[in-house]
Design an enzyme around this catalytic site. Structure first.
Site, short mmCIF file in Angstrom:
data_model
loop_
_atom_site.label_atom_id
_atom_site.label_comp_id
_atom_site.label_asym_id
_atom_site.label_seq_id
_atom_site.Cartn_x
_atom_site.Cartn_y
_atom_site.Cartn_z
CE LYS A 12 27.40 2.77 152.58
NZ LYS A 12 26.35 1.85 152.16
CG ASN B 111 18.80 14.89 165.49
OD1 ASN B 111 18.44 13.79 165.88
ND2 ASN B 111 20.01 15.38 165.74
CE1 TYR C 173 27.35 5.06 155.59
CE2 TYR C 173 27.87 7.17 154.55
CZ TYR C 173 27.00 6.10 154.73
OH TYR C 173 25.80 6.06 154.05
CG ASP C 174 32.99 9.72 154.14
OD1 ASP C 174 31.94 9.36 154.71
OD2 ASP C 174 33.35 10.91 154.07
NE ARG D 99 30.74 13.25 157.13
CZ ARG D 99 29.55 13.75 157.47
NH1 ARG D 99 29.43 14.55 158.51
NH2 ARG D 99 28.49 13.49 156.76
CD GLN E 132 29.81 23.53 147.52
OE1 GLN E 132 29.04 24.42 147.19
NE2 GLN E 132 30.97 23.37 146.95
NE ARG E 133 26.57 15.05 150.76
CZ ARG E 133 26.57 14.51 151.97
NH1 ARG E 133 25.44 14.28 152.59
NH2 ARG E 133 27.70 14.22 152.56
N GLY F 160 24.81 26.83 160.24
CA GLY F 160 23.63 26.40 159.47
C GLY F 160 23.68 26.79 158.01
P1 NAD Z 1 19.26 2.39 158.27
O1 NAD Z 1 20.24 2.53 159.37
O2 NAD Z 1 17.83 2.66 158.57
O3 NAD Z 1 19.37 0.94 157.62
C1 NAD Z 1 20.55 0.19 157.58
C2 NAD Z 1 20.21 -1.25 157.94
O4 NAD Z 1 21.39 -2.06 157.86
C3 NAD Z 1 19.68 -1.39 159.37
O5 NAD Z 1 18.50 -2.15 159.36
C4 NAD Z 1 20.81 -2.10 160.11
O6 NAD Z 1 20.35 -2.87 161.18
C5 NAD Z 1 21.42 -2.92 158.99
N1 NAD Z 1 22.80 -3.31 159.24
C6 NAD Z 1 23.83 -2.53 159.66
N2 NAD Z 1 24.96 -3.25 159.75
C7 NAD Z 1 24.64 -4.52 159.38
C8 NAD Z 1 25.38 -5.73 159.27
N3 NAD Z 1 26.69 -5.78 159.57
N4 NAD Z 1 24.74 -6.86 158.86
C9 NAD Z 1 23.41 -6.83 158.57
N5 NAD Z 1 22.67 -5.71 158.65
C10 NAD Z 1 23.28 -4.57 159.05
O7 NAD Z 1 19.76 3.34 157.08
P2 NAD Z 1 19.10 3.67 155.67
O8 NAD Z 1 18.97 5.14 155.59
O9 NAD Z 1 17.95 2.82 155.40
O10 NAD Z 1 20.30 3.30 154.70
C11 NAD Z 1 20.30 2.12 153.91
C12 NAD Z 1 21.53 2.11 153.01
O11 NAD Z 1 21.51 3.24 152.14
C13 NAD Z 1 22.86 2.16 153.77
O12 NAD Z 1 23.78 1.32 153.12
C14 NAD Z 1 23.27 3.60 153.64
O13 NAD Z 1 24.66 3.74 153.70
C15 NAD Z 1 22.73 3.96 152.27
N6 NAD Z 1 22.49 5.42 152.17
C16 NAD Z 1 21.42 6.00 152.77
C17 NAD Z 1 21.25 7.36 152.67
C18 NAD Z 1 20.08 8.08 153.30
O14 NAD Z 1 20.05 9.30 153.26
N7 NAD Z 1 19.10 7.41 153.86
C19 NAD Z 1 22.19 8.15 151.96
C20 NAD Z 1 23.28 7.51 151.38
C21 NAD Z 1 23.42 6.13 151.47
N1 UDP Z 2 22.94 18.62 161.43
C1 UDP Z 2 22.56 19.64 162.28
N2 UDP Z 2 21.88 19.32 163.42
C2 UDP Z 2 21.55 18.04 163.74
C3 UDP Z 2 21.93 17.00 162.85
C4 UDP Z 2 22.64 17.32 161.71
O1 UDP Z 2 22.82 20.82 162.01
O2 UDP Z 2 20.91 17.83 164.79
C5 UDP Z 2 23.67 18.97 160.19
C6 UDP Z 2 24.97 18.22 160.00
O3 UDP Z 2 26.03 18.88 160.65
C7 UDP Z 2 25.10 18.22 158.50
C8 UDP Z 2 23.66 18.19 158.00
O4 UDP Z 2 22.86 18.63 159.10
O5 UDP Z 2 25.70 19.42 158.07
C9 UDP Z 2 23.19 16.82 157.55
O6 UDP Z 2 23.47 15.92 158.58
P1 UDP Z 2 23.06 14.39 158.55
O7 UDP Z 2 23.64 13.77 159.77
O8 UDP Z 2 21.60 14.26 158.35
O9 UDP Z 2 23.71 13.80 157.24
P2 UDP Z 2 25.11 14.00 156.47
O10 UDP Z 2 24.70 14.56 155.19
O11 UDP Z 2 26.00 14.92 157.23
O12 UDP Z 2 25.66 12.62 156.40
#
Ligand code: NAD
Ligand code: UDP
Ligand code: UDP
Length: 323
Positions: free
Chosen positions: A153, A194, A149-150, A146, A280-281, A211
Site C-alpha cells: 500500500k 470475528n 500489505y503495508d 504484515r 494503538q491506532r 486486549g
Molecule cells: P474486501 O476484502 O471485502 O474487498 C476487497 C475486494 O478486492 C474483494 O472483492 C476482492 O475479491 C477484490 N480483490 C482482491 N484482489 C484482487 C485482484 N487482484 N483483482 C481484482 N480484485 C481483487 O475488503 P474491504 O474492506 O472492502 O476493503 C476494500 C479496500 O479498502 C481494500 O483496498 C483495503 O485495503 C482498503 N481498506 C479497508 C479497510 C477496512 O477497514 N475495511 C481499512 C483500510 C483499507
Molecule cells: N484481533 C483479536 N481477535 C481476533 C481478531 C483480531 O484480538 O479474533 C485483534 C488484532 O490482533 C488487532 C485488532 O484486533 O489488534 C484489529 O484486528 P483486525 O484484523 O480487525 O485489523 P488490523 O487493524 O489489525 O488490521
C-alpha cells in the site's frame, strides 16, 4: 440523467465489503458502474441485488493484468484487507497493490480521468505518533508478516504521487482506518466480524494478546460518504487524507460490548498476539474536516447494532441450509 451526462465509474474490488456499498451509492446518484473483481475475498452475493440493474456491469478480472475499458472515474479498492486474507498469499497481495496500481494508473493516464486509491492506516505501521496525522511517515517493518500489505500500500501511494507529478494524473488518496458493517466477510478474520460471529454462536471470543491494543472503528456509511466527498474535490487536492472514526477503544472493550449487545454466553480467551500487531491506532481527522467538511456520524454502538443484525440473518440462513 441521459446517456451523455451520465458518469461512467470503475470500481475495482467492487464485490467486496466497501466496494459493494460504494457501488450502491454511485448507482443511487445516477452513475453507470463497472465493477471489476477477481472474487478472491469478495462475493457475488454482495451484488446479487444489482444483477438486473440497467446501469451496472460486473467483470471478473485480476487488476494485476492490464485492463482496457472506457470510464470517467476510477475507485481502486481491489486488495484483500484482512490480515488472514492478505497473509494467505502474500506475494499476490503485494502484486495486487503494486501491479494493480500501475495498471489502474496507466488506465487513468490513457483516459485522463480521476483516480482514487483506497490506502490504509497501515501505512503508519505501529505508530509512535498518536493520534496519527497525514504528515507522519510511519513505523513499518519492511520484512514482517504484515509487510506484503503495508509496504504494498505504501508503494501504491508512491506510484500515485509519481503518476501525479510525472503524468499530471488527478489523484485522490484516502487512508482508511478500521471500517466495519454489513457485508464484511463473516470468516475474514477481522476483529469486528470475528467477535460478532463468535458471540452469536456462543463460542469463545478470541482476544489476541491482552486486549489492551486500541483501534478506532468507522461505520461503512460514514466512510463511503468520505470517499465520495474526496472524489469530488478539486484537482489541487490529492490527499493523502485520513478517513476514520476518532473514537478509540481497546480490543477488550470491543469484546465486552459485543457480548453485552448480543446477550451471548461467550467467554473471553487470551491468545498469542501476532507479530507487528499495532499497539494503538486513532486517526487525526482535521484534514478531512477542513478539506472535505466530513466527520463520521455513526457511533460504535449504533453501527454494531446494524452489523449484528446482518450477521444474525447470515447465521439464520446458514442454519436453515445446513451449510
Ligand atoms: P474486501 O476484502 O471485502 O474487498 C476487497 C475486494 O478486492 C474483494 O472483492 C476482492 O475479491 C477484490 N480483490 C482482491 N484482489 C484482487 C485482484 N487482484 N483483482 C481484482 N480484485 C481483487 O475488503 P474491504 O474492506 O472492502 O476493503 C476494500 C479496500 O479498502 C481494500 O483496498 C483495503 O485495503 C482498503 N481498506 C479497508 C479497510 C477496512 O477497514 N475495511 C481499512 C483500510 C483499507
Ligand atoms: N484481533 C483479536 N481477535 C481476533 C481478531 C483480531 O484480538 O479474533 C485483534 C488484532 O490482533 C488487532 C485488532 O484486533 O489488534 C484489529 O484486528 P483486525 O484484523 O480487525 O485489523 P488490523 O487493524 O489489525 O488490521
Ligand atoms: N494499462 C492498462 N490499461 C490502459 C492503459 C495502460 O491496463 O488503458 C496498463 C499498461 O498495460 C501498463 C500500465 O498500465 O502496463 C502502465 O501504463 P503506462 O502508460 O504508465 O506505462 P507503459 O505502458 O508506458 O509501460
Amino acid at each position: 440523467m441521459n446517456y451523455h451526462d451520465r458518469k461512467r465509474v470503475l470500481v475495482t474490488g467492487g464485490a467486496g465489503f466497501l466496494g459493494s456499498h460504494l457501488i450502491d451509492r454511485l448507482l443511487a446518484e445516477g452513475a453507470e458502474v463497472l465493477c471489476v473483481d477477481n472474487l478472491f475475498t469478495g462475493n457475488k452475493r454482495n451484488l446479487d441485488h444489482l444483477i438486473n440493474h440497467p446501469r451496472f456491469e460486473f467483470m471478473r478480472h485480476d487488476v494485476c493484468l492490464p485492463l482496457f475499458v472506457e470510464v470517467d472515474q476510477i475507485f481502486n479498492l481491489a486488495c484483500p484487507a484482512s490480515p488472514v486474507h492478505y497473509q494467505y498469499d502474500p506475494v499476490q497481495t503485494t502484486k495486487t497493490s503494486v501491479h494493480g496500481a500501475i495498471n489502474m494508473l496507466g488506465l487513468a493516464k490513457r483516459l485522463k480521468c480521476k483516480i482514487l486509491q483506497a490506502s490504509t492506516s497501515e501505512v503508519y505501521g505501529d505508530p509512535e505518533i498518536h493520534p496519527q496525522v497525514e504528515s507522519y511517515w510511519g513505523n513499518v517493518n519492511p520484512i514482517g508478516i504484515r509487510s506484503c500489505y503495508d509496504e504494498g500500500k505504501r508503494c501504491a501511494e508512491t506510484l500515485f504521487f509519481d503518476y501525479h507529478r510525472q503524468h499530471k494524473i488527478e489523484i485522490k488518496v484516502a487512508r482508511i482506518f478500521n471500517t466495519y458493517g454489513p457485508r464484511m466477510h463473516p470468516a475474514d478474520g477481522r476483529v469486528v466480524s470475528n467477535f460478532i460471529m463468535q458471540a452469536l454462536r456462543n463460542e469463545d471470543i478470541t482476544i489476541f494478546g491482552n486486549g489492551s491494543q486500541t483501534r478506532s472503528f468507522c461505520y461503512y456509511e460514514d466512510l463511503i460518504d468520505g470517499f465520495l466527498r474526496l472524489m469530488n474535490t478539486g484537482p489541487d487536492f490529492t490527499g493523502p487524507v485520513n478517513l476514520g472514526n476518532p473514537g478509540e477503544f481497546t480490543i477488550k472493550e470491543l469484546a465486552e460490548l459485543v457480548i453485552d449487545m448480543t446477550g451471548s454466553s461467550s467467554k473471553l480467551t487470551f491468545n498469542d498476539l501476532p507479530s507487528d500487531d499495532p499497539t494503538q491506532r486513532k486517526p487525526d481527522i482535521s484534514l478531512a474536516e477542513s478539506e472535505l467538511d466530513w466527520q463520521p456520524k455513526v457511533a460504535l454502538k449504533a453501527g454494531l447494532q446494524k452489523t449484528i443484525e446482518y450477521f444474525e440473518q447470515f447465521v439464520r440462513e446458514q442454519d436453515d441450509t445446513g451449510s
